[in-house]
Design a protein around this motif. Sequence first.
Motif, mmCIF file in Angstrom:
data_model
loop_
_atom_site.group_PDB
_atom_site.id
_atom_site.type_symbol
_atom_site.label_atom_id
_atom_site.label_comp_id
_atom_site.label_asym_id
_atom_site.label_seq_id
_atom_site.Cartn_x
_atom_site.Cartn_y
_atom_site.Cartn_z
ATOM 1 N N SER A 1 0.836 -1.210 0.000
ATOM 2 C CA SER A 1 0.000 0.000 0.000
ATOM 3 C C SER A 1 0.868 1.256 0.000
ATOM 4 N N LEU A 2 1.981 1.204 0.721
ATOM 5 C CA LEU A 2 2.894 2.344 0.802
ATOM 6 C C LEU A 2 3.505 2.658 -0.562
ATOM 7 N N PHE A 3 3.995 1.628 -1.245
ATOM 8 C CA PHE A 3 4.680 1.841 -2.523
ATOM 9 C C PHE A 3 3.700 2.056 -3.677
ATOM 10 N N SER A 4 2.492 1.525 -3.564
ATOM 11 C CA SER A 4 1.479 1.781 -4.589
ATOM 12 C C SER A 4 1.122 3.258 -4.621
ATOM 13 N N LEU A 5 1.030 3.868 -3.452
ATOM 14 C CA LEU A 5 0.735 5.299 -3.379
ATOM 15 C C LEU A 5 1.899 6.130 -3.926
ATOM 16 N N GLN A 6 3.112 5.658 -3.656
ATOM 17 C CA GLN A 6 4.299 6.404 -4.081
ATOM 18 C C GLN A 6 4.470 6.387 -5.600
ATOM 19 N N THR A 7 4.242 5.229 -6.224
ATOM 20 C CA THR A 7 4.470 5.108 -7.669
ATOM 21 C C THR A 7 3.392 5.787 -8.513
ATOM 22 N N ARG A 8 2.277 6.156 -7.900
ATOM 23 C CA ARG A 8 1.209 6.833 -8.675
ATOM 24 C C ARG A 8 1.554 8.289 -8.966
ATOM 25 N N LEU A 9 2.516 8.851 -8.213
ATOM 26 C CA LEU A 9 2.859 10.263 -8.376
ATOM 27 C C LEU A 9 3.904 10.446 -9.473
ATOM 28 N N PRO A 10 3.798 11.522 -10.261
ATOM 29 C CA PRO A 10 4.817 11.794 -11.291
ATOM 30 C C PRO A 10 6.132 12.215 -10.653
ATOM 31 N N ARG A 11 7.235 11.938 -11.353
ATOM 32 C CA ARG A 11 8.559 12.296 -10.838
ATOM 33 C C ARG A 11 9.090 13.535 -11.556
ATOM 34 N N CYS A 12 9.771 14.393 -10.802
ATOM 35 C CA CYS A 12 10.392 15.569 -11.415
ATOM 36 C C CYS A 12 11.862 15.691 -11.005
ATOM 37 N N ARG A 13 12.386 14.684 -10.333
ATOM 38 C CA ARG A 13 13.803 14.667 -9.936
ATOM 39 C C ARG A 13 14.342 13.267 -10.186
ATOM 40 N N SER A 14 15.662 13.156 -10.243
ATOM 41 C CA SER A 14 16.250 11.854 -10.556
ATOM 42 C C SER A 14 17.442 11.504 -9.674
ATOM 43 N N VAL A 15 17.673 12.285 -8.613
ATOM 44 C CA VAL A 15 18.811 12.016 -7.738
ATOM 45 C C VAL A 15 18.307 11.534 -6.376
ATOM 46 N N ILE A 16 18.660 10.305 -6.022
ATOM 47 C CA ILE A 16 18.346 9.749 -4.710
ATOM 48 C C ILE A 16 19.416 10.217 -3.729
ATOM 49 N N ARG A 17 19.022 10.907 -2.676
ATOM 50 C CA ARG A 17 19.981 11.417 -1.694
ATOM 51 C C ARG A 17 20.352 10.335 -0.681
ATOM 52 N N ASN A 18 20.746 9.210 -1.202
ATOM 53 C CA ASN A 18 21.148 8.089 -0.347
ATOM 54 C C ASN A 18 21.936 7.103 -1.205
ATOM 55 N N VAL A 19 22.537 6.091 -0.567
ATOM 56 C CA VAL A 19 23.290 5.086 -1.314
ATOM 57 C C VAL A 19 22.421 3.889 -1.672
ATOM 58 N N PHE A 20 21.179 3.879 -1.179
ATOM 59 C CA PHE A 20 20.225 2.833 -1.555
ATOM 60 C C PHE A 20 18.840 3.463 -1.640
ATOM 61 N N CYS A 21 17.890 2.730 -2.195
ATOM 62 C CA CYS A 21 16.538 3.253 -2.397
ATOM 63 C C CYS A 21 15.627 2.857 -1.242
ATOM 64 N N ASP A 22 14.862 3.816 -0.754
ATOM 65 C CA ASP A 22 13.816 3.534 0.215
ATOM 66 C C ASP A 22 12.639 4.457 -0.067
ATOM 67 N N ASN A 23 11.539 4.245 0.629
ATOM 68 C CA ASN A 23 10.338 5.011 0.327
ATOM 69 C C ASN A 23 10.505 6.517 0.540
ATOM 70 N N PRO A 24 11.106 6.982 1.669
ATOM 71 C CA PRO A 24 11.282 8.432 1.827
ATOM 72 C C PRO A 24 12.112 9.062 0.712
ATOM 73 N N SER A 25 13.184 8.355 0.294
ATOM 74 C CA SER A 25 14.036 8.896 -0.774
ATOM 75 C C SER A 25 13.282 8.961 -2.094
ATOM 76 N N LEU A 26 12.500 7.928 -2.407
ATOM 77 C CA LEU A 26 11.717 7.917 -3.643
ATOM 78 C C LEU A 26 10.626 8.978 -3.609
ATOM 79 N N LEU A 27 10.054 9.192 -2.431
ATOM 80 C CA LEU A 27 8.976 10.171 -2.302
ATOM 81 C C LEU A 27 9.491 11.587 -2.575
ATOM 82 N N LYS A 28 10.753 11.850 -2.244
ATOM 83 C CA LYS A 28 11.344 13.173 -2.472
ATOM 84 C C LYS A 28 11.559 13.459 -3.964
ATOM 85 N N LEU A 29 11.467 12.416 -4.803
ATOM 86 C CA LEU A 29 11.623 12.616 -6.244
ATOM 87 C C LEU A 29 10.325 13.033 -6.908
ATOM 88 N N THR A 30 9.213 12.893 -6.201
ATOM 89 C CA THR A 30 7.903 13.081 -6.816
ATOM 90 C C THR A 30 7.451 14.534 -6.789
#
Length: 311
Positions: free
Chosen positions: A158-187
Amino acid sequence: MENKSSGFSSHLTLDPFFIPPRGKYPIFFLGIVIYLSGMSCNLILLTLIILKKNLHKPMYFILFSLPLNDLIGITAMLPKVLSDIVTETHKVYYPLCVLQGFLLHMYGGGILFILAAMSFDRYIAICMPLRYSSFMTLRTVILIISLVWGLDFVLILSLFSLQTRLPRCRSVIRNVFCDNPSLLKLTCGDTTVNNIIGLFNTAVMQAVSVSIQAYSYIKILITCMGASKSEERKKAINTCVAQLLILFIFEITGTFTILSHRFKNVSTDLQKIMGMLIFLVPPLLNPIVYGLYTSEIRNTLLRILKNRVSL
């Protein structure tokens, strides 16, 4: 300036550590040692539970989920980080980034639910020993394991389904791995619903896990204090100590991770390292802790080693 677009880019850029040229390969080989150690310890525990009939009991069937979950956590995170250190590409395909984040969050929620299930099993075994075999049947164990993995999967999905529905306007993850907060900051757009659901899911995981464990261990403590046989009391306490140590390790590493992001004077590299600890320390220590404090696992492993030496 990056353009706002729902199909912005199929690749994301990870923000790497600052590693001096001389330190790159020593850190890489240290990471390999940590990864192989974590894999080996957890695979040994899994193999023992599968092959040894004396471990074919409800307690160990539930325990089986713990090393399996640890393997998911350490494998989802560390190989990619080590690969980026050597290749210096720091690129990740967006769907793989989402998959990595999904697995890492599954790992975090999985530990909480698995420990709750293990504490419930010990509560039944210690506080209601005469009913244990009739209550903890194979059907009940399968139901408990299904609830552990099923609830974890639904909450994270449910957490990631909500995250992937949003359009992205950035492409830099401010971390060395991917997590939900980092992906959410790209939207782009309003993330209020995402934040509410994220907090709700976290609250559910913590509330379910902590309440079940608190109730179970309080009841176990009361029962053990009144136990007439010191040997039975010692065995019960050792098993519970192992589970509480695993919970302590997970919560402490998680707390350090959270605190590292709350203080402004903490360097970003240190924050990234602290963020990795939660996926490194428990998989390394959990099987060792359980092996030391659980006599059946410890004695089974010692018998195997003794037989190998005598051959």
